[in-house]
Design a protein around this motif. Structure first.
Motif, PDB file in Angstrom:
ATOM      1  N   ARG A 193       5.106   5.790 -12.193  1.00  0.00           N
ATOM      2  CA  ARG A 193       5.911   4.589 -12.454  1.00  0.00           C
ATOM      3  C   ARG A 193       6.062   3.727 -11.209  1.00  0.00           C
ATOM      4  O   ARG A 193       5.976   2.507 -11.263  1.00  0.00           O
ATOM      5  N   PHE A 194       6.290   4.352 -10.033  1.00  0.00           N
ATOM      6  CA  PHE A 194       6.431   3.485  -8.856  1.00  0.00           C
ATOM      7  C   PHE A 194       5.075   3.073  -8.285  1.00  0.00           C
ATOM      8  O   PHE A 194       4.948   2.014  -7.682  1.00  0.00           O
ATOM      9  N   LEU A 195       4.032   3.878  -8.510  1.00  0.00           N
ATOM     10  CA  LEU A 195       2.708   3.483  -8.009  1.00  0.00           C
ATOM     11  C   LEU A 195       2.202   2.228  -8.702  1.00  0.00           C
ATOM     12  O   LEU A 195       1.410   1.463  -8.126  1.00  0.00           O
ATOM     13  N   ASP A 196       2.645   1.979  -9.930  1.00  0.00           N
ATOM     14  CA  ASP A 196       2.244   0.755 -10.649  1.00  0.00           C
ATOM     15  C   ASP A 196       2.696  -0.508  -9.929  1.00  0.00           C
ATOM     16  O   ASP A 196       2.179  -1.592 -10.183  1.00  0.00           O
ATOM     17  N   ARG A 197       3.661  -0.383  -9.036  1.00  0.00           N
ATOM     18  CA  ARG A 197       4.188  -1.546  -8.322  1.00  0.00           C
ATOM     19  C   ARG A 197       3.383  -1.873  -7.060  1.00  0.00           C
ATOM     20  O   ARG A 197       3.676  -2.853  -6.380  1.00  0.00           O
ATOM     21  N   TYR A 198       2.383  -1.050  -6.735  1.00  0.00           N
ATOM     22  CA  TYR A 198       1.626  -1.218  -5.492  1.00  0.00           C
ATOM     23  C   TYR A 198       0.240  -1.807  -5.758  1.00  0.00           C
ATOM     24  O   TYR A 198      -0.373  -1.549  -6.795  1.00  0.00           O
ATOM     25  N   ARG A 240      -3.212   7.440 -10.280  1.00  0.00           N
ATOM     26  CA  ARG A 240      -4.144   6.426  -9.781  1.00  0.00           C
ATOM     27  C   ARG A 240      -4.302   6.571  -8.268  1.00  0.00           C
ATOM     28  O   ARG A 240      -3.339   6.533  -7.521  1.00  0.00           O
ATOM     29  N   ILE A 241      -5.540   6.741  -7.830  1.00  0.00           N
ATOM     30  CA  ILE A 241      -5.871   6.740  -6.408  1.00  0.00           C
ATOM     31  C   ILE A 241      -6.999   5.737  -6.220  1.00  0.00           C
ATOM     32  O   ILE A 241      -8.055   5.847  -6.856  1.00  0.00           O
ATOM     33  N   GLU A 253      -6.906  13.383  -2.625  1.00  0.00           N
ATOM     34  CA  GLU A 253      -7.432  12.486  -3.666  1.00  0.00           C
ATOM     35  C   GLU A 253      -7.805  13.284  -4.924  1.00  0.00           C
ATOM     36  O   GLU A 253      -7.423  12.918  -6.044  1.00  0.00           O
ATOM     37  N   LYS A 254      -8.550  14.360  -4.764  1.00  0.00           N
ATOM     38  CA  LYS A 254      -8.982  15.166  -5.913  1.00  0.00           C
ATOM     39  C   LYS A 254      -7.786  15.757  -6.647  1.00  0.00           C
ATOM     40  O   LYS A 254      -7.715  15.736  -7.888  1.00  0.00           O
ATOM     41  N   ARG A 255      -6.849  16.293  -5.878  1.00  0.00           N
ATOM     42  CA  ARG A 255      -5.694  16.969  -6.465  1.00  0.00           C
ATOM     43  C   ARG A 255      -4.865  16.003  -7.320  1.00  0.00           C
ATOM     44  O   ARG A 255      -4.461  16.317  -8.444  1.00  0.00           O
ATOM     45  N   LEU A 256      -4.618  14.801  -6.788  1.00  0.00           N
ATOM     46  CA  LEU A 256      -3.766  13.847  -7.488  1.00  0.00           C
ATOM     47  C   LEU A 256      -4.494  13.199  -8.661  1.00  0.00           C
ATOM     48  O   LEU A 256      -3.893  12.933  -9.703  1.00  0.00           O
ATOM     49  N   ARG A 257      -5.777  12.919  -8.491  1.00  0.00           N
ATOM     50  CA  ARG A 257      -6.535  12.365  -9.626  1.00  0.00           C
ATOM     51  C   ARG A 257      -6.607  13.355 -10.785  1.00  0.00           C
ATOM     52  O   ARG A 257      -6.582  12.959 -11.955  1.00  0.00           O
ATOM     53  N   ASN A 258      -6.708  14.648 -10.469  1.00  0.00           N
ATOM     54  CA  ASN A 258      -6.740  15.659 -11.523  1.00  0.00           C
ATOM     55  C   ASN A 258      -5.452  15.669 -12.336  1.00  0.00           C
ATOM     56  O   ASN A 258      -5.446  16.114 -13.488  1.00  0.00           O
ATOM     57  N   ARG A 259      -4.362  15.186 -11.737  1.00  0.00           N
ATOM     58  CA  ARG A 259      -3.097  15.095 -12.464  1.00  0.00           C
ATOM     59  C   ARG A 259      -2.967  13.779 -13.220  1.00  0.00           C
ATOM     60  O   ARG A 259      -1.948  13.534 -13.867  1.00  0.00           O
ATOM     61  N   SER A 274       0.836  -1.196   0.000  1.00  0.00           N
ATOM     62  CA  SER A 274       0.000   0.000   0.000  1.00  0.00           C
ATOM     63  C   SER A 274       0.871   1.245   0.000  1.00  0.00           C
ATOM     64  O   SER A 274       1.727   1.409   0.874  1.00  0.00           O
ATOM     65  N   TYR A 275       0.654   2.116  -0.970  1.00  0.00           N
ATOM     66  CA  TYR A 275       1.318   3.419  -0.944  1.00  0.00           C
ATOM     67  C   TYR A 275       0.336   4.418  -0.342  1.00  0.00           C
ATOM     68  O   TYR A 275      -0.735   4.654  -0.894  1.00  0.00           O
TER      69      TYR A 275
END
Length: 392
Positions: free
Chosen positions: A150-155, A175-176, A166-172, A112-113
């Motif tokens: 790239r590193f989130l794909d490993r989680y 993956r959340i 959540e909103k801020r990162l999804r807008n970019r 989990s990240y």
């Protein structure tokens, strides 16, 4: 379940992350789970916690600009510990070397990240906001978003500590998978701790009478907190009504802030208050909390203030805005001192009895850290069960 948190931000002398993890460790122990932290240290060491859980310090170099923290580099000491502990879930929150060490580890655990902050908002957007718009800055730093992807794909899952992040990162385009809003230790904060004599004494220190208005600014003295905007706003509002501000905290910006308020008749700065009961009395005895940072990912201080029965004056974006109860809050345009001053005046021109009633009602609805832990463990249990079923 056994959860291991590989956490580069944990330090015995740290701030919010240490508080969150120490409390989480105790709550999970009470729930029958075990939380083990792997953190950088000056020497290899193990610290057992009496209530359950432990900290494994792995010798690591210090952070160049903050002696409170260390930086992981070598993978072997961390992966050896993970192999030996064999957790059901392994968490990571650092976007640097630990993100890859944990992401590439080949254990059986759910990986989990857990997003605790937004470096883009805290640093890049603040550094270059006088040069370009936030949208242009995000475009210029899109390489950082691609790097994270790239590193989130490993989680197995990507978790945030609340809806603002959540909103801020999804807008970019990141993956959340789920937002797990944090909570506070409710028993430490309550409107019942309000002390009118303490309030009067604090107003007197701000050279104001007992019928003045007392604002609280609480947090680290760091540029991302935007205390100059708060100070400017209070001074502007002071031209229309008797309002004082007490600033509680410390940090790299403390000398600059002290110099800035030296000529302000109604603003005072105090060192941090580490006694939780005393801090709770101070919070409950103020008239409102004011905050300047739109980069807050969750708004823990705002939640503590609400639980103390305080109205909020906070930016219209970020974690504080997400937790603010509209009937007991005023939002203002982020990074705008005049808008913040107008929000102060609006709040204190409301009917004081109705405002107090709304604030006390809001206090009862503040989320607890035990609720956060229970929701997070239920989510992780589902992922663990699904992974075991798939393996079978």
């Amino acid at each position: 379940m056994r959860i291991v948190d590989v956490n580069e931000l944990y330090s015995p002398t740290g701030g919010g992350v240490r508080t969150y993890i120490d409390r989480k460790m105790a709550i999970l122990a009470d729930m029958g789970h075990e939380l083990i932290v792997i953190a950088p240290g000056r020497e290899d060491a193990v610290e057992e916690r009496p209530g359950g859980g432990r900290i494994h310090y792995v010798k690591a170099p210090g952070m160049p600009f903050d002696a409170n923290y260390g930086l992981f580099w070598d993978a072997a000491p961390i992966t050896d510990l993970l192999d030996r502990i064999d957790p059901d879930v392994v968490e990571c929150c650092s976007p640097w070397r630990p993100a890859w060490i944990v992401g590439d580890w080949q254990g059986r655990a759910v990986k989990s990240y857990f997003m605790h902050n937004d470096n883009m908002a805290a640093y890049a957007q603040r550094w270059f906001e006088g040069v370009a718009s936030h949208a242009r800055i995000e475009q210029a730093f899109a390489w950082y978003t691609r790097y994270m992807g790239r590193f989130l794909d490993r989680y197995d899952t990507v978790v945030t500590n609340g809806p603002a992040l959540e909103k801020r990162l999804r807008n970019r385009g990141l993956r959340i998978d789920v937002a797990m809003p944090l909570g506070i230790e409710r028993r430490h904060f309550s409107p019942e701790f309000r002390d009118e004599r303490l309030r009067t004494a604090l107003l007197k220190q701000c050279d104001l009478p007992a019928d003045g208005r007392l604002l609280l600014g609480l947090g680290r003295h760091h540029p991302e907190k935007r205390w100059p905007i708060v100070i400017d706003a209070v001074e502007r509002a002071g031209a229309k009504l008797p309002v004082g501000l007490i600033l509680i905290g410390t940090g790299n910006d403390s000398p600059r802030m002290a110099k800035r308020i030296a000529g302000s008749p109604h603003i005072r700065m105090f060192r941090p208050v580490y006694d939780r009961e005393r801090l709770a009395r101070i919070m409950a005895s103020c008239d409102a909390l004011i905050h300047g940072s739109e980069a807050e990912p969750f708004g823990l201080v705002a939640s503590e203030a609400m639980a103390s029965g305080l109205p909020l004056i906070v930016p219209d974006t970020g974690g504080c805005a997400e937790v603010a109860e509209p009937r007991a809050s005023e939002l203002y345009r982020a990074r705008d001192a005049q808008a913040a001053a107008t929000a102060i005046i609006r709040l204190f021109r409301r009917d004081p009895r109705m405002l107090r009633r709304a604030a006390i009602t809001a206090a009862a609805g503040v989320r607890s850290d035990a609720e956060h832990a229970a929701d997070l463990m239920a989510y992780y249990q589902g992922l663990v069960d699904a992974k075991r079923a798939q393996a079978a």
